[in-house]
Design a protein around this motif. Structure first.
Motif, short mmCIF file in Angstrom:
data_model
loop_
_atom_site.label_atom_id
_atom_site.label_comp_id
_atom_site.label_asym_id
_atom_site.label_seq_id
_atom_site.Cartn_x
_atom_site.Cartn_y
_atom_site.Cartn_z
N ARG A 426 0.83 -1.20 0.00
CA ARG A 426 0.00 0.00 0.00
C ARG A 426 0.86 1.25 0.00
NH1 ARG A 426 -4.01 -2.02 3.68
NH2 ARG A 426 -2.58 -1.32 5.28
N GLY A 427 0.51 2.19 -0.82
CA GLY A 427 1.27 3.43 -0.89
C GLY A 427 2.43 3.29 -1.86
N TYR A 432 -4.40 4.87 -4.06
CA TYR A 432 -5.85 5.05 -3.97
C TYR A 432 -6.23 6.50 -4.20
CZ TYR A 432 -10.19 5.55 -1.15
OH TYR A 432 -11.43 5.86 -0.68
N PRO A 434 -9.55 8.71 -3.66
CA PRO A 434 -10.88 8.59 -3.06
C PRO A 434 -11.93 9.41 -3.79
CG PRO A 434 -9.55 10.09 -1.78
CD PRO A 434 -8.69 9.63 -2.91
N GLU A 436 -14.46 11.58 -2.25
CA GLU A 436 -14.82 12.90 -1.76
C GLU A 436 -13.52 13.61 -1.38
OE1 GLU A 436 -16.01 16.13 -0.42
OE2 GLU A 436 -17.70 14.86 -0.97
N ASN A 440 -11.06 13.59 2.58
CA ASN A 440 -9.96 12.64 2.53
C ASN A 440 -8.60 13.28 2.77
OD1 ASN A 440 -10.69 9.73 1.90
ND2 ASN A 440 -12.11 10.90 0.64
N LEU A 441 -8.62 14.57 3.10
CA LEU A 441 -7.38 15.22 3.53
C LEU A 441 -7.55 15.57 5.01
CD1 LEU A 441 -6.87 17.56 0.46
CD2 LEU A 441 -5.31 15.74 1.17
N THR A 453 5.08 13.43 3.65
CA THR A 453 5.28 12.36 4.63
C THR A 453 5.21 10.94 4.02
OG1 THR A 453 4.24 13.84 6.19
CG2 THR A 453 4.63 11.61 6.94
N PRO A 454 4.20 10.63 3.20
CA PRO A 454 4.20 9.28 2.62
C PRO A 454 5.46 8.99 1.81
CG PRO A 454 2.09 10.31 2.26
CD PRO A 454 3.00 11.38 2.80
N ARG A 457 8.22 8.23 4.24
CA ARG A 457 8.04 6.93 4.90
C ARG A 457 8.20 5.77 3.91
NH1 ARG A 457 8.25 9.98 8.35
NH2 ARG A 457 6.79 10.51 10.02
N VAL A 458 7.60 5.90 2.73
CA VAL A 458 7.54 4.76 1.82
C VAL A 458 8.81 4.64 0.99
CG1 VAL A 458 6.33 3.81 -0.17
CG2 VAL A 458 5.03 4.76 1.71
N LEU A 502 -4.99 14.93 -4.20
CA LEU A 502 -5.10 13.51 -3.86
C LEU A 502 -4.56 12.63 -4.98
CD1 LEU A 502 -8.50 13.71 -2.04
CD2 LEU A 502 -6.41 12.76 -1.06
N GLY A 505 -0.95 12.71 -4.70
CA GLY A 505 -0.55 11.80 -3.62
C GLY A 505 -0.56 10.35 -4.09
N ALA A 506 -1.55 10.01 -4.89
CA ALA A 506 -1.67 8.62 -5.34
C ALA A 506 -0.52 8.22 -6.25
CB ALA A 506 -3.01 8.43 -6.06
#
Lengths: 616, 313
Positions: A426-427, A432, A434, A436, A440-441, A453-454, A457-458, A502, A505-506
């Motif tokens: 995941r990530g 993903y 979303p 709405e 979702n933030l 951050t992702p 981390r990822v 978003l 981000g995806a």
């Protein structure tokens, strides 16, 4: 309790439409009587009430009758609970104390209702200056420590318990005010009040008829709580010796017991017990009513869903007869995602499992966009979330398997998505988008933080490196001023912009698969086209696989290579987009296609043949 | 930011004035026979009249109030009508005891209730059920009854703690700790059970939010989501609960001090109330309301810091 919920869910309610007020009340009452704690609390309160009401008859002695030759006596046949330090009968005083305590609690609650309820109704219904003013008064009342105010009242008016309770009622009235106001506000703009207004009912009868039925149950809950508070505070005042010394009350008895704690500590027990029992019963009653109300909501919800699941079950039963659950075939490793005979269900209290996805199989290859189409409740989102491993905690995999890039994330026979395997994907490899954008933030963090951050981390890159990438991503998704958006909080950007964020981000960690759940549904029509273009662009440039969950065949026609049509949790039809759009085999697909609005002739409803031509 | 603080301080001062007017007028009702009560039954009408003039009771209420305000603004809250002790001095010697208890109890409540509430929200199962049952029991027993139970069992019967306070002007830290342990426990039990319940539902509500799912989909670990995102969003609800508990505790501590015979504000307030000792009652009420206004200001500031949307408006 959950069992009773299940059985009552099966029996249909008479007249669930219209007259909601009375129906809600009668079923809530029914449920209340099925809750053992609810019954217990009502029995305790009723007993207390009767003991208090008939104290004059039941008590063997006057409340202040003192037998000076028999002080601090142990229980015997005359004084069944013994006597206090002045030789007064504990049992009699307990009864008269109940009378005083319960009456004062009632007075307090009544005052609070008489002030709070009309004020809340007016403030909620008419708003304006009255609301602003009463809000100010409420904020003052809520910041006054009750006991301190009552001490002042005692200093001013002397030791009257009734005056004290009058003031306590005023102090506690904000809780009714706020409750009523917010209930009225939520109901005010609802359709049925408008309808009533049109039909010529006066404002007053609108309020009494509709709004009162909404706030009735919450008010009972609130009253139980407030009565408990009143008993505690009233007893506290009496305990401090600030009450009327000529009246027996539980607080005075506690204080009397406490003075003799070295000689007869048991004197403390009875008033403390009576107090805890009464307040406890009030708390339990409030909880029981709240539970009954919440169950009510759940059942309404559940009945609707159960209906859908029933249809799905009967439909799949027919299919299952001809199909046996196959093991995952060899030679499918090259598929990016392979879903095989997937079933998702929610275990119910009665031991059955409600299936929301049943026997669904499809695959997605790299660089391909697969559309999953269906109406709400068709199980399309549940299917998508099983691939992501983000199903609700209560969900179970009840059949089938999911492979990602040749490895199982759900192996055959497993009843859960393996979080261990998916948390690594995941990530990083699966991402993903979303539905709405705003919800979702996280509103508490800047957009930049939520993008950076992702990646840190990822991908394990540094913060400054991630920041650089985030800026690039933001301009890639068509944001004109990435710097400003990066620093902005979610509430400072538009919905379309948030959706672009978003999407950024995806794709930020360069995934192989993007799962987009209705990515355009919550957006303005003009923005929808832009976002779809963006997804197509990115997909071509990055060569990722995309699963696009949607109810809109227009979006499917626009973007997808292949499409899966779902209804009631099962797969209806699958194939290349052109084939499905040109010649839908299943009736359901035809209906879905026909219900599209684009390019329709005015006033022609649900005509499959013409719709088909118009779509293409 | 500064304008926000000034605005809140301004409205706080307005509230303070409103309360002072309200309380002053309330107490005016009882001041008719107060001079007689002070000088005693044996006094002659002349002595009573003399006392009334001395206390300014012969003045109209507006004059009396304005006198009080002018003096109060200079830090002079008057003197007790019965003991002649200056109110400001009486408060200064008693506030440390009361506030030590309140602050200690609030800190402990914040920590324990948050830990239990979060555990119940995340683990559910038996932890959750225990918290629910605990909340019912905590709600059922008033704090001062818990105090009575504690002092009866732990202090009187088992002798683990002093039953009455050993705090005196020269007392050491051990006297403070021993004397305040039970009162603080009595103060915090209701707060912990109620607070944990509220924090539990706030956390559950946040865990169901869409953005939590999206954070999970981004590969953020569960621990980081819980402690960085969910707790932060649940914090305003928790702060509101805690500030309401503190307001209630300022009243509850009066009874607790009475039970444990602590030299805090409680006995002062109770004695003054019984005698309608107006300057002392005014002093206690104004101090308490000032504390509440200060706490509400802090809560607003924390909320602004936690929620950028509030900060903006």
């Amino acid at each position: 309790m959950s069992e009773s919920v299940e059985t009552s869910a099966l029996t249909p309610l008479p007249g669930t439409t219209g007259q909601t007020g009375t129906v809600v009340r009668s079923t809530v009452l029914k449920r209340l009587f099925k809750n053992p704690l609810g019954i217990l609390s009502m029995i305790i309160l009723l007993t207390m009430g009767l003991l208090a009401a008939f104290a004059d008859v039941l008590a063997p002695f006057e409340e202040n009758f003192a037998n000076i030759s028999k002080t601090l006596a142990a229980p015997d046949s005359v004084n069944i609970l013994g006597t206090d330090s002045s030789g007064r009968d504990v049992w009699s005083r307990l009864l008269f104390g109940a009378q005083l305590t319960l009456l004062s609690a009632l007075l307090c609650a009544a005052v609070a209702i008489v002030i709070g309820l009309p004020a809340g109704l007016i403030a909620g219904y008419y708003a304006g200056k009255f609301e602003a003013m009463s809000n100010w008064v409420v904020s003052i009342l809520m910041s006054l420590p009750g006991l301190i105010v009552l001490l002042t009242v005692r200093a001013a008016f002397g030791p009257s318990v009734w005056i004290a309770m009058l003031f306590l009622g005023i102090l506690l009235s904000p809780s009714y005010f706020r409750l009523t106001r917010s209930a009225v506000q939520s109901v005010r703009n609802e359709l049925y009040v408008d309808a009533a207004r049109v039909s010529g009912l006066s404002d007053l009868s609108i309020i009494t008829r509709h709004i009162f039925s909404v706030v009735r149950a919450p008010i009972i809950i609130q009253t139980a709580a407030i009565a408990g508070v009143a008993i505690a505070i009233q007893s506290g005042l009496e305990f401090l010796g600030l009450g009327d010394p000529s009246k027996a009350s539980w607080g005075v008895m506690l204080s009397e017991g406490f003075k003799n704690v070295y000689l007869t500590p048991s004197l403390l027990f009875w008033p403390a017990f009576a107090m805890a029992l009464t307040i406890g019963a009030l708390v339990l009653l409030g909880n029981a009513i709240r539970d009954a109300l919440e169950d009510q909501e759940k059942i309404k919800h559940r009945r609707k869903k159960a209906h859908e699941a029933e249809d799905a079950a009967s439909a799949s039963a027919a299919k299952a007869a001809s199909k046996t659950v196959a093991a995952v075939e060899a030679g499918t490793e090259h598929h990016l995602v392979k879903v095989t005979n997937l079933g998702v269900g929610y275990p119910q209290a009665d031991g059955s499992v409600k299936k929301v996805v049943d026997d669904v199989s499809f695959h997605v290859d790299r660089g391909e966009i697969l559309g999953i189409v269906g109406e709400s409740g068709s199980g399309k989102s549940q299917t998508a979330f099983s691939i992501l491993g983000l199903l609700p905690d209560t969900a179970r995999i009840v059949g089938g398997a999911i492979q990602f890039d040749g490895n199982y994330t759900v192996a055959p026979g497993e009843d859960n998505v393996s979080q261990e395997r998916l948390s690594k994907l995941r990530g990083k490899r699966i991402s993903y988008i979303p539905q709405e954008p705003m919800s979702n933030l996280d509103p508490a963090f800047t957009i930049g933080y939520q993008l950076v951050t992702p990646m840190v981390r990822v991908l394990g890159i540094s913060k400054s490196e991630a920041t650089k990438r985030a800026m690039k991503l933001l301009s890639d998704v068509g944001i004109v001023n990435p710097d400003r958006t990066f620093k902005a909080y979610p509430h400072e950007v538009s919905g379309g912009m948030a959706q672009r964020v978003l999407i950024a981000g995806a794709i930020s960690c360069e995934p192989d698969l993007i799962i987009a759940d209705e990515p355009t549904t919550a957006l303005d029509v003009t923005v929808q086209a832009d976002v779809l273009d963006l997804i197509r662009d990115l997909q071509r440039r990055l060569g990722v696989g995309v699963i696009l969950v949607t109810h809109n065949f227009g979006v499917v026609a626009d973007l997808c290579d292949r499409v899966v049509v779902m209804q009631n949790g099962r797969l209806v039809e699958e194939g290349p987009v052109r084939d499905i759009l040109r010649e839908p085999e299943e009736r359901y697909t035809q209906t879905l296609l026909a219900s599209m609005l684009e390019g329709k002739e005015p006033m022609s409803m649900l005509v499959p043949s013409s719709a088909k031509e118009n779509v293409l | 930011m500064i304008t926000f603080i000034l605005k809140r301080l301004g409205s706080g001062i307005v509230v303070l004035f409103a309360v002072s007017i309200l309380v002053f007028s309330l107490l005016y009702v009882s001041s008719g026979s107060i001079a007689r009560n002070i000088v005693g039954d044996q006094a002659t009408p002349e002595q009573v009249a003399l006392k009334e003039t001395e206390l300014g009771l012969d003045q109209p209420i507006l004059t009396r109030y304005l006198d009080w305000v002018v003096n109060a603004l200079q830090g002079d809250l008057g003197a007790s009508w019965f003991t002649s002790e200056p109110v400001a001095d009486a408060l200064a010697t008693r506030i440390p005891v009361t506030m030590t208890m309140v602050v200690a109890a609030m800190l402990l409540i914040s920590i324990i209730a948050t830990l239990i509430g979060v555990a119940a929200a995340v683990k559910r199962g038996w932890v959750d059920r225990t918290v629910q049952v605990g909340a019912i029991i905590g709600d059922s027993i008033p704090g001062f009854v818990i105090g009575i139970i504690l002092v009866t069992i732990l202090a009187i019967q088992m002798g683990l703690f002093p039953a009455t306070s050993t705090i005196s002007p020269g007392a050491g830290a051990d006297a403070w700790v021993l004397s305040l342990t039970l009162p603080v426990i009595a103060l915090l039990i209701n707060g912990v059970t109620g607070g944990a319940q509220q924090i539990r539902s706030a956390v559950i509500k946040q865990l169901e939010r869409d953005y939590v799912r999206t954070l999970r989909s981004r590969g953020i670990q569960e621990r980081e989501i819980l402690f960085k995102h969910v707790l932060r969003s649940a914090a305003p609800a928790g702060l509101t609960v805690l500030s309401l508990q503190l307001i209630g505790m300022l009243g509850g501590v009066v009874i607790i001090e009475q039970i444990f015979a602590l030299p805090g504000m409680g006995p002062l307030a109770v004695a003054a109330t019984g005698q309608s000792d107006q300057p002392v009652v005014m002093g206690v009420v104004m101090y308490t309301v000032a504390v509440v206004i200060f706490v509400n200001l802090i809560v607003d500031l924390l909320n602004g810091w936690l929620n950028p949307k509030v900060r903006a408006s």
